[in-house]
Each structure stands twice: as structure tokens, then as C-alpha cells.
Design a protein around this motif. Sequence first.
Motif, PDB file in Angstrom:
ATOM      1  N   MET A 159       7.548   4.731  -6.611  1.00  0.00           N
ATOM      2  CA  MET A 159       6.175   5.048  -7.002  1.00  0.00           C
ATOM      3  C   MET A 159       6.176   5.786  -8.348  1.00  0.00           C
ATOM      4  N   SER A 160       7.030   6.798  -8.461  1.00  0.00           N
ATOM      5  CA  SER A 160       7.096   7.594  -9.697  1.00  0.00           C
ATOM      6  C   SER A 160       7.531   6.709 -10.867  1.00  0.00           C
ATOM      7  N   SER A 161       8.574   5.874 -10.616  1.00  0.00           N
ATOM      8  CA  SER A 161       9.130   5.040 -11.679  1.00  0.00           C
ATOM      9  C   SER A 161       8.062   4.075 -12.215  1.00  0.00           C
ATOM     10  N   CYS A 162       7.334   3.382 -11.301  1.00  0.00           N
ATOM     11  CA  CYS A 162       6.310   2.417 -11.723  1.00  0.00           C
ATOM     12  C   CYS A 162       5.124   3.116 -12.385  1.00  0.00           C
ATOM     13  N   TYR A 163       4.773   4.285 -11.887  1.00  0.00           N
ATOM     14  CA  TYR A 163       3.640   5.011 -12.459  1.00  0.00           C
ATOM     15  C   TYR A 163       3.938   5.421 -13.900  1.00  0.00           C
ATOM     16  N   LYS A 164       5.176   5.929 -14.087  1.00  0.00           N
ATOM     17  CA  LYS A 164       5.557   6.330 -15.445  1.00  0.00           C
ATOM     18  C   LYS A 164       5.622   5.108 -16.356  1.00  0.00           C
ATOM     19  N   GLY A 165       5.998   3.925 -15.797  1.00  0.00           N
ATOM     20  CA  GLY A 165       6.121   2.706 -16.608  1.00  0.00           C
ATOM     21  C   GLY A 165       4.803   1.997 -16.811  1.00  0.00           C
ATOM     22  N   GLY A 166       3.693   2.524 -16.286  1.00  0.00           N
ATOM     23  CA  GLY A 166       2.378   1.951 -16.510  1.00  0.00           C
ATOM     24  C   GLY A 166       2.030   0.810 -15.568  1.00  0.00           C
ATOM     25  N   ASN A 167       2.898   0.547 -14.561  1.00  0.00           N
ATOM     26  CA  ASN A 167       2.589  -0.512 -13.586  1.00  0.00           C
ATOM     27  C   ASN A 167       1.816   0.114 -12.428  1.00  0.00           C
ATOM     28  N   PHE A 168       0.515   0.335 -12.659  1.00  0.00           N
ATOM     29  CA  PHE A 168      -0.278   1.148 -11.742  1.00  0.00           C
ATOM     30  C   PHE A 168      -0.560   0.443 -10.414  1.00  0.00           C
ATOM     31  N   ALA A 169      -0.766  -0.853 -10.418  1.00  0.00           N
ATOM     32  CA  ALA A 169      -1.074  -1.572  -9.161  1.00  0.00           C
ATOM     33  C   ALA A 169       0.125  -1.505  -8.225  1.00  0.00           C
ATOM     34  N   THR A 170       1.327  -1.725  -8.786  1.00  0.00           N
ATOM     35  CA  THR A 170       2.559  -1.644  -7.973  1.00  0.00           C
ATOM     36  C   THR A 170       2.773  -0.215  -7.481  1.00  0.00           C
ATOM     37  N   ALA A 171       2.552   0.765  -8.352  1.00  0.00           N
ATOM     38  CA  ALA A 171       2.703   2.184  -7.961  1.00  0.00           C
ATOM     39  C   ALA A 171       1.742   2.504  -6.822  1.00  0.00           C
ATOM     40  N   ALA A 172       0.496   2.004  -6.893  1.00  0.00           N
ATOM     41  CA  ALA A 172      -0.487   2.269  -5.832  1.00  0.00           C
ATOM     42  C   ALA A 172      -0.033   1.646  -4.512  1.00  0.00           C
ATOM     43  N   ASN A 173       0.583   0.453  -4.608  1.00  0.00           N
ATOM     44  CA  ASN A 173       1.103  -0.195  -3.391  1.00  0.00           C
ATOM     45  C   ASN A 173       2.170   0.667  -2.723  1.00  0.00           C
ATOM     46  N   PHE A 174       3.094   1.211  -3.560  1.00  0.00           N
ATOM     47  CA  PHE A 174       4.145   2.083  -3.014  1.00  0.00           C
ATOM     48  C   PHE A 174       3.547   3.366  -2.442  1.00  0.00           C
ATOM     49  N   ALA A 175       2.496   3.885  -3.059  1.00  0.00           N
ATOM     50  CA  ALA A 175       1.842   5.107  -2.563  1.00  0.00           C
ATOM     51  C   ALA A 175       1.261   4.853  -1.175  1.00  0.00           C
ATOM     52  N   ARG A 176       0.627   3.657  -1.020  1.00  0.00           N
ATOM     53  CA  ARG A 176       0.063   3.318   0.303  1.00  0.00           C
ATOM     54  C   ARG A 176       1.158   3.204   1.362  1.00  0.00           C
ATOM     55  N   MET A 177       2.274   2.551   0.969  1.00  0.00           N
ATOM     56  CA  MET A 177       3.404   2.415   1.915  1.00  0.00           C
ATOM     57  C   MET A 177       3.969   3.791   2.284  1.00  0.00           C
ATOM     58  N   LEU A 178       4.021   4.674   1.305  1.00  0.00           N
ATOM     59  CA  LEU A 178       4.541   6.029   1.553  1.00  0.00           C
ATOM     60  C   LEU A 178       3.650   6.769   2.546  1.00  0.00           C
ATOM     61  N   LEU A 179       2.340   6.638   2.381  1.00  0.00           N
ATOM     62  CA  LEU A 179       1.411   7.326   3.288  1.00  0.00           C
ATOM     63  C   LEU A 179       1.510   6.792   4.717  1.00  0.00           C
ATOM     64  N   GLU A 180       1.945   5.530   4.852  1.00  0.00           N
ATOM     65  CA  GLU A 180       2.101   4.948   6.195  1.00  0.00           C
ATOM     66  C   GLU A 180       3.388   5.398   6.868  1.00  0.00           C
ATOM     67  N   ASN A 181       4.297   6.037   6.096  1.00  0.00           N
ATOM     68  CA  ASN A 181       5.619   6.406   6.630  1.00  0.00           C
ATOM     69  C   ASN A 181       5.731   7.886   6.972  1.00  0.00           C
ATOM     70  N   SER A 182       4.661   8.511   7.478  1.00  0.00           N
ATOM     71  CA  SER A 182       4.645   9.940   7.868  1.00  0.00           C
ATOM     72  C   SER A 182       5.309  10.825   6.822  1.00  0.00           C
ATOM     73  N   PRO A 183       4.722  10.916   5.613  1.00  0.00           N
ATOM     74  CA  PRO A 183       5.394  11.696   4.561  1.00  0.00           C
ATOM     75  C   PRO A 183       5.262  13.198   4.802  1.00  0.00           C
ATOM     76  N   THR A 184       6.046  13.990   4.056  1.00  0.00           N
ATOM     77  CA  THR A 184       5.899  15.440   4.085  1.00  0.00           C
ATOM     78  C   THR A 184       4.602  15.786   3.352  1.00  0.00           C
ATOM     79  N   GLU A 185       4.234  17.058   3.433  1.00  0.00           N
ATOM     80  CA  GLU A 185       2.962  17.475   2.835  1.00  0.00           C
ATOM     81  C   GLU A 185       2.974  17.238   1.316  1.00  0.00           C
ATOM     82  N   ALA A 186       4.115  17.554   0.682  1.00  0.00           N
ATOM     83  CA  ALA A 186       4.217  17.420  -0.774  1.00  0.00           C
ATOM     84  C   ALA A 186       4.149  15.944  -1.165  1.00  0.00           C
TER      85      ALA A 186
END
Length: 1217
Positions: A1103-1130
Motif C-alpha cells: 500500500m505504501s509503495s504504490c501510494y508513494k509511486g502515484g498508483n492510487f487505485a492499486t494502493a486503495a485496493n491494498f488498503a481495503r484488503m488490509l482493513l479486511e485482515n484485522s489490522p492493528t490500530e495504527a
Amino acid sequence: MLTKFETKSNRVKGLSFHSKRPWILASLHSGVIQLWDYRMGTLIDRFDEHDGPVRGVHFHKSQPLFVSGGDDYKIKVWNYKTHRCLFTLLGHLDYIRTVQFHDEYPWIVSSSDDQTIRIWNWQSRTCISVLTGHNHYVMCALFHPKEDLVVSASLDQTVRVWDIGALRKKTVSPADDILRLSQMNTDLFGGVDAVVKYVLEGHDRGVNWASFHPSLPLIVSGADDRQLKIWRMNDTKAWEVDTLRGHMNNVSCVMFHAKQDIIVSNSEDKSIRIWDATKRTGIQTFRRDHDRFWILAAHPELNLLAAGHDGGMIVFKLERERPAFSVNGDTLFYVKDRFLRFYEFSTQKDNQVVPIRRPGSVNLNQGPRTLSYSPTENAVLLCSDADGGSYELYIVPRDSAGRGDYMQEARKGSGGSAVFVARNRFAVLDKSNNQALVKNLKNEIVKKSPLPVATDAIFYAGTGNLLCRADDRVVIFDLQQRLVLGELQTPSVKYVVWSSDMESVALLSKHAIVIASKKLMHRCTLHETIHVKSGAWDENGVFVYTTLNHIKYCLPNGDSGIVRTLDIPIYITKVSGSNIYCLDRDGKNRVIPIDATEYIFKLALLRKRYDHVMSMIRHSQLCGQAVIAYLQQKGFPEVALHFVKDERTRFNLALESGNIQIAVASAKEIDEKDYWYRLGIEALRQGNTSIMEYAYQRTKNFERLSFLYLVTGNVEKLSKMLRIAEIKNDVMGQFHNAMYLGDIRERVMILERAGQLPLAYVTAATHGLAEVADRLAAELGDNVPSIPEGKDSSLLMPPQPLMCSGDWPLLRVMQGIFEGELDNLGRAGHEEEEATGADWGDEDLDIVDVESMIPNGDIVAEVEDGEVNEENDEEGGWDLEDLELPPDMETPKASTNVHSPLFVAPTPGMPVSQIWIQKSSLAGEHVAAGNFDTAMHLLNRQLGIKNFAPLKPLFVDLYEGSHTYLRAFATAPVISIAVEKGWTESAGPNVRGPPALVFKFSQMDEKLKAAYRVTTEGKFPEALRQFLGILYTIPLLVVDSRREVDEVKELIEIAREYVLGLKMEVKRKEIKDNAIRQQELAAYFTNCKLQKIHMRLVLASAMSSCYKGGNFATAANFARMLLENSPTEAQSKKARQVLQACSDKKDANQLNFDYRNPFVVCGATFVPIYRGQKDISCPYCGARFVQATEGQICAVCELAVVGADASGLLCSPIQAR
């Protein structure tokens, strides 16, 4: 009457309750004062300094004091903490009848047969006032609880009330000189500190007792005319209100009850009578057969009374104080103050619902005892002892919550026990016919069921079932099928508490709790010395219960403990998290916070939830001897070790868990001989000779040290021990050390010096020291001992030690489940906890690396072919050519009876290592046997393995680990012995087991955990090395069961996914200039099947790598997947921020990555192979590759050839069958 405690003793003349502790003082006619704990039923102390009967005794309200007065004319003030009499007040001239402390002032009032009442100051220890006026024995004198009054009763047939206001003013120091002058006049000329306010005349005989009402202006008195009289008073006068008649003999004592509108009296007619103070009628009478009553006492705060009689005393209650209640989910129905009330746990709302009728009879204990509730019909059943046992049925209207004015005529019936058994059916116990009557809500009998045991109470046991209580057992009875579903012997059950899932039941008796299953299968029994009061199940399956003064818990295995102490008894209604909901004796709902950590910790241990245990060790303030003892008892000394600071306890726990390093550290701190000795024993058990030597040196245990050096072959240190023995002048020590060294000359010298010349001569002569023997023979002269002839002498020489190196053989001490975790505590997170470090982009975590299970050994078998070569040389030199014999001629066998002079050597058997490979197709067993060629051939055929370079050290370890080597004696070659698996002495010589392999499947679990841990830290090269190590070891494993074969295959898949992912990550970190390729590799890593904790880290990284590289749609996809995987608060916060930032943006660059289309990643080129595209796989690890890589070595496992033809993994004899 509910008797709480009873004693047998001499006649009790005085009683007093302690205001806070469960104590009561009893003064006896024999002169002894007893201090009892009425809750535990034990005698705490006895005081016997009085001479003659002690008639009065009283506890101070706040100080650790009590006062007593007796027939020896003495008033004694005692300190019960120091167990002694502080001082004696003298002044009365006859028997003292009563003594009492004032609640506020430092005063004691006493009455006496000398016709006076005296008030004493116990601080100045002087008499401050004498009240005269009675003209016969004064039988009793008591302070008013609030006002400046004293009431006294006398055999002159009067009751007097005295005003002691002036005395109070005198005690409070005067404000000005005029008052002080009048004070002096009073003291000089005899003042009036106490004046008679009223004289109450009306009794026909002597009055024995009089007492004030606690709040109203009333007095009650009892006399020898067998009557009680109630008197009322105002500021100016007092008058008789009523007379209560009923006692058949002298009334000894009488008082108003503090909490109820009743009068309690007792008499020499052997009875205690209860009277209604408003109606002025008798309510109840309690009689004894042979004992006259003399005294009554009421507890200042609790609802307790005590009565003293000729044969002892009783502590009792008049009425039960337990409110009737029933819990259903989030609601509680209970009875308070003649109202049925409703309480909601979640909102803590409390409403009165229905008024309940007052019982018609005037007897005590007629209130509801039990309550049963039907939630669907909103119906309530109340059972009470009224009319010999009866029930009332109320239908609670749904809209009446909060309206207490709703009146309803209850449906009534006889039967002391009634419970709902279905939605609109309830069962009533008919004791006379021992049957259950099933009724509907119209109170009509629907069915009758005879009960299987003589039942005296019934309880709910699930729909359609009853739990029947007999004297010594309980039975679950199905009313429909008329079957007994379960039976259990128990003490008499008072209350039954079911768990919310109806799978467990707690049966509460007076002093015991029995936990059972729903079919009454016994699980555990707890015994309590104090009355059990109530209980409830918490959501974890722990039973939390109360006694009179504690909240306790009981785990499913019967372990119990205290949660907290209680000031007053409570009745638990519900346990939710760390809150206990309960009712107190006043019917008030209370919420008590508790610390459930201890029992949750024990429960996690019991259920083997070791991840929870580790988490609690980290975050909880668990400590105390109880927890340590519990962990030790349950076989977790290594966990207990984590809590302990005391070095002695640490030492004991370290020895128990085999942790020799901590034991050494603690022994150094303690530095006592006994501890060093015990450390030496444990070190010996483990084979740790260096620590053993250190322990013996610290205790100066020279004999043991010498023997240790003998066993380990340390000749140099044995010589030092000999010198030490010489310095200490220890002859036996010198002799032993010389013997261990095999030093004959030294031994002869020692014997000579000790004066043992004959022994010295024999030793020298036997061992061939001719010169020394001759010299000694000359000294001995005629006393030369004769050496027996014709016998072979054996020399006393020490045996050769087996080994001369360091600590070997070391005992393998198994690490506990927690040990590695606890070692890392504070330095590393648990595997399941979010630990990010080094290459994940966070700080480094110092997690201890799990050592490689098997170090590469360097033992080389010495095979000497010397003899064979000699034979060959022999033949060559002597030209012994072969004879050309006909092929069919056989060598004749030697007949058994002919004695042959030639020795025929036995035919050598087949080596064990050859037996191992005869029938085995398992590569691991071929390697263990030393047949590396066949093993490699098998691995190539089964798994397509061609690159054996990574396997070489494992082959060597496996071969050497399956053999051991014996030195027969110094000059002989080393003998190699094959080590068999599961060998026993009983096995026959020809039965050979498979080889014992040093690589076991159980070790793989530890290696996997270690690799996970390093991955979590972000040490990717190290993690890659460890996962590859697992892949290298698996082909050489041998397992026993089909289940383990499946687990091995699963392990290959796990290791493959991690190796592929880690190789991509390492590659990504090497690429510096290609941002798009970096993002692609990060994206492909998310396609690997990883543990949740690692998947979260990988997704966050991508997510961080794609966001920094300007690939926002892919970064958003990874963010959604992360939220589905019981992430920590941070992580969660970061993912949401990314989602918000990328809500409608598109990718800046085109990536070779389509998350909508399923794909696998090529293990060599790291490009996606989408579904439908052709690919080939590695026959061993199953990694997928593009077709161009066919015939190359697999880039993932680095062993097998991609696309090779292979039969598949063979790791168990079961597969071959």
C-alpha cells in the motif's frame, strides 16, 4: 428462628456482639469469659481473672476493648488484642449485674446489688458519678443510644430514667470562669450530675430488665410478675402504654428489635417470645426443653440476636434475608418490600411491577423464598412457607413497567416448591403423594407425574425436566417420558444455578458446591467452612460464588480461589466481564467491580490457550505466592520463574524446570552449602560436568571432585587433588587420589608414611617394585607378610575413562512451552502480536535466534584395514596360488564329535546398515545407512532433485547421528555401532528396527516458529535461509502416520510460499532505480499465502509503495484488503487515511498486476502467470514457472529440476505399503 451458631457451656449470664467482626462475648456463671467466632464456630479466646460468676460484659464500639463485671465486686476493662486485663475499677460493694460502654464518651455504666448505679470514666479510670435512689438490687442499667439518658430496672419494682445531661456538660470543658466556679462548688459540696427524670411504677414484682427503643421515645421492661410493659415518655412525664402477657415465669431480658417492629423477650420459663410492637400481640415462641434463658443481645448492625441460657448460648436470626429472585438474560425479577420488582442489567433501570399480598398469618418467615419466571408469558411464580407451603402466580402485564399501582388477584395454591417447566406450564410439588402436578396458567392441573425419589424440593432443569432434591441426592426427571435422565449423590442442595447454555449446573449446599454436567455427571466438589450464599456462571464457564465474607471462583477442573472479600453478604445475580451484579440483604441492586485476571489466567492455562497466557504474563500485574504455587503445581515452573524475585524460590523453580543457568545465578546470590550441593546433583543429572565441578569446588567437596575427575579422565586435576589432600593432611584422601591416578609408588609412600608397612610391602611386591619391596622387607624383619603362591594377582589400576572432553553426554532438557517466549520477554513480541522491525520499516527487535537443531558433527570413523592388507601381503610373498578344483566338490563339514585342532571363525552377519536399506524406499534411511548413492538416486526418482550440494551437510549429520562409536581399548580400532529406533533389551538379536534419525518432524515446528519470528522482525535474508533450511530437511524426514505425511506436504507448501515471497522482497530491496518494478514485486508478494500477521505487514508495505509511486487505485485496493485482515490500530488508521486520499484517483503508471484476475507468480522471473496461461511446476516444492524455464534447477527450492518427471514425496513406510 434460624439458628446460626450454638455453644454448650456453663450458664451464660452476659452477652455482647462485636460491631464489626463476627465475634460474640459470653460471660459465664463459672467466672470465665469466652470469645467466640460465630461465623466459623470456633472459640477464639477465654479470659478467667474474675472470682465468681460474671453477669455483665460489653464490647466497645470502636476501641479493641471490652468491659466485664462480676460477683467479686470488680469491673475489669480488657484489651482483646493483647489478651489481658488493662485495669480494674473498684467501688461497688456487692454483685455487679450489668456493665456497658457509652458509644461516644469514655464512660462505663454499671448496676449493682449495692442499690447504686455508677458511671466511670475508663480513660481516667475513676468513678465520675453515683446514681442512688433504688432501694433494692439494681438488675440493669443502660445508656440511651442517642440522648443523655440512662434507664435502670430494680427489684424495688420500679424502672427509673436518669438524666445525665449535666455530666456530659461537665465532661466537655467549661467555657468561662463562672461555670468553672460553679463546677468547683459542685465538686466541694456534692453536686447533682445525674437526676431522676421519671420513676415508672406498674410492675407487681421486681423488674429484671429495661431497655430503650433505638429511635422512638419508648421503654420496654420485663419483671418477675411475668409481664412485659411498654412505656412512653415525653419531655415532662412517662406513662405505661400496654402490658404483654404470656410468659409463664420471671422475664429475664427484653428489647426492641432494631430493624423490625417487634419486641424480643426471654424468660426463666425456657422460652424466647417474639411480640408485635404495634399490635402488642405475641407472634411466635421458641422453647427449649431444659434450659432457662437469662440474657439477650442484639447485633448493633446486622440482623442477628443471641440468647444465653443454662447450658450455653445461641446466635440466631428471626427471618431469612435472602431476597427471592430469578435471572433471565438481561433481566432480573426480585421481591422487595412487598413488591415484585424488575431490573435491567444493561441500563441499570429498576422498576416495581406488581404489589404482593401480605400473608394472612402473623408468623415470621412468611415472605417469598423462591421466584420462577416464564419470559414468553411474562408470568411469575412466588413460593413461600405461608400456610405450610404455598405459591402465588402473577401474570405481569407488558406495559406495567414502572407502574407499581397495578393490582391483581394472584392465583394461589398449596405446595412449597413450584417452578415453570415450559412456556405456559409449571410444576408444583405435592409432598404428601410424592408427585409433581403440572398446571397451566389458569392454575388448572393438566397432568400428574409420580416422582422417582422421595422429593422435598423441585428445581428447573431445562424445558420439560425437573431437578428433584431428596435427602442425599438429586435427580433430573423428564416429566414427559417419565424417565430419570441423571442422578448424583450430594449434600442437601439449597440452590441450583444453571449456566447460560444449560450444559453445566452448580448445586449449592450449606457448606459445599457440586459442579456437574446437564446429565448430572459429577465434575468437581468444593467444600467451604463458611456458609455458601449464592453463585452465577460467567461467560467463560467459570462459576463465581459468594460465602458470607468472600467472592470466590471455581474453575471447571475444581481449582478455586478468592476474588475479593466482602463487608456484608451479597447474592450474585449475574457475572459480566469484570462486574458482578448482585442483590444485598436490603434488596438493593449493586454492581461490584472485580479483578478477574487470576482466574482468567488459570483458565487459559487449563484450556491450554498458551497465547492468552503469554499475553497476560506481559500485561497483567499477576504475582503472589498463590499464583507461583499454582503454576508450580500445574507443571509450569518456567512460567512461575518469570514472576519470582526471591532467589530461594527462583532456585527451586529453576531446578524443577531444568534451567541450570538460572539455578547457578541464584545459587551465587544465596551462596549456601545446601544450595550448591543440590545444584551439583542437578548438574550431574544433566551431565553438565563443568557446573558440577564448580558446585563441588564452592562446597569444598573434595571426595566428589576427585571421583568426578576420575570419571572424566582429568588426570591433571586429580594430581592437584592429591596435593590438596597432602596439604590438608588427609591420609585417606591422598590414598584414594593415588589409587584413582594409578600411581603405585605414591600409594606405597602413603601407606609407609601412615605406618602400614605390611600393606606397603604387599602393594610394592605385587606391582613389581622390587627395590622398594626389598627395602620394606628389611624394615619389617621377621614380620614380612607372605604373598600367597600359585594365585594370579590382579592389579588395582583405575579404568580408562570413556571420554576426556567437556560436558558429554548432556541430558536433553526439554524446553517448556513458554520458556523461549519468556526468555525473549521485554525484547520481542509474541508471534501473534504485531512486531515490526528492521526491513518492515520499523525498529529492530532483538529476538533470540533458535539455534540450529543439529550442528554439523565432525566425528570421523576410523576404519583400519591393516589386517586385511597383511593377509594380502602374506599370499603375495608366499606364492600361494589358487588350486583349480572341480566346481561341484563341496568342503566337507566337520563332524561334531571329532575334536578339530583348527579354530573356525563364525561367518560374519549382515551389517545393520545393510539391513536398513534392503526393503526401504525412504531416502532418509538410506542416508542414515551411509548409502548416499542410492539415497540420491531415490530423491531424483521421487522428487526430481538434481542439485545435492545444499543437502551434503544434512547427509553427513544424518549418517553420523545414526551411528555411535565405541573404543574397546586404547590400541584397538574404533567400533561403529548403528543406532536403532525404539530398541529394547527384550528384542531378539536378529530383529532389527529402523535407524534412529536425528531429523524429526517435531523439530520442524520449532524451526517454522523461528522462521516466522525472524520474518516478523523483517530480517528477510535470515528468514529466507531458515525457510530454505526447512525445504532442504523435508526430503530426509521419516514419519509414522498418514496424518503426519499430510502435515509434511502442508509444510512444503507453507515454506514454498514464504521462500517465493521473501525472494521477491529481497529482489525488490536490491532494485534502486526502477520504481514500477518495485511496486510490482510488492504487489506480487501480497499474492503469497502467508500468516495473517505477515499478510498485514505485506499489504501495508505494498500500500505504501504504490501510494508513494502515484498508483492510487492499486494502493486503495491494498488498503481495503488490509482493513479486511484485522489490522492493528495504527495499520487501520493508516489504511483509512490512504482510502480517503485515493477515493476517486487513478493509477499514474501501468503495472503488470491485475488483482481482479487470479494468477500465480513465476518463481524464476517473478512475473504473474494468469489463469488460462500455460505453466510448468517444480516436482518437489510445487512452485510454478513460465515454460521457458523447463529443465532448469527450481529457483525456489534450489534442489529439483523444473518440469522433471517424478513419482512424488515418500516419507513414511505407510506410503510404501
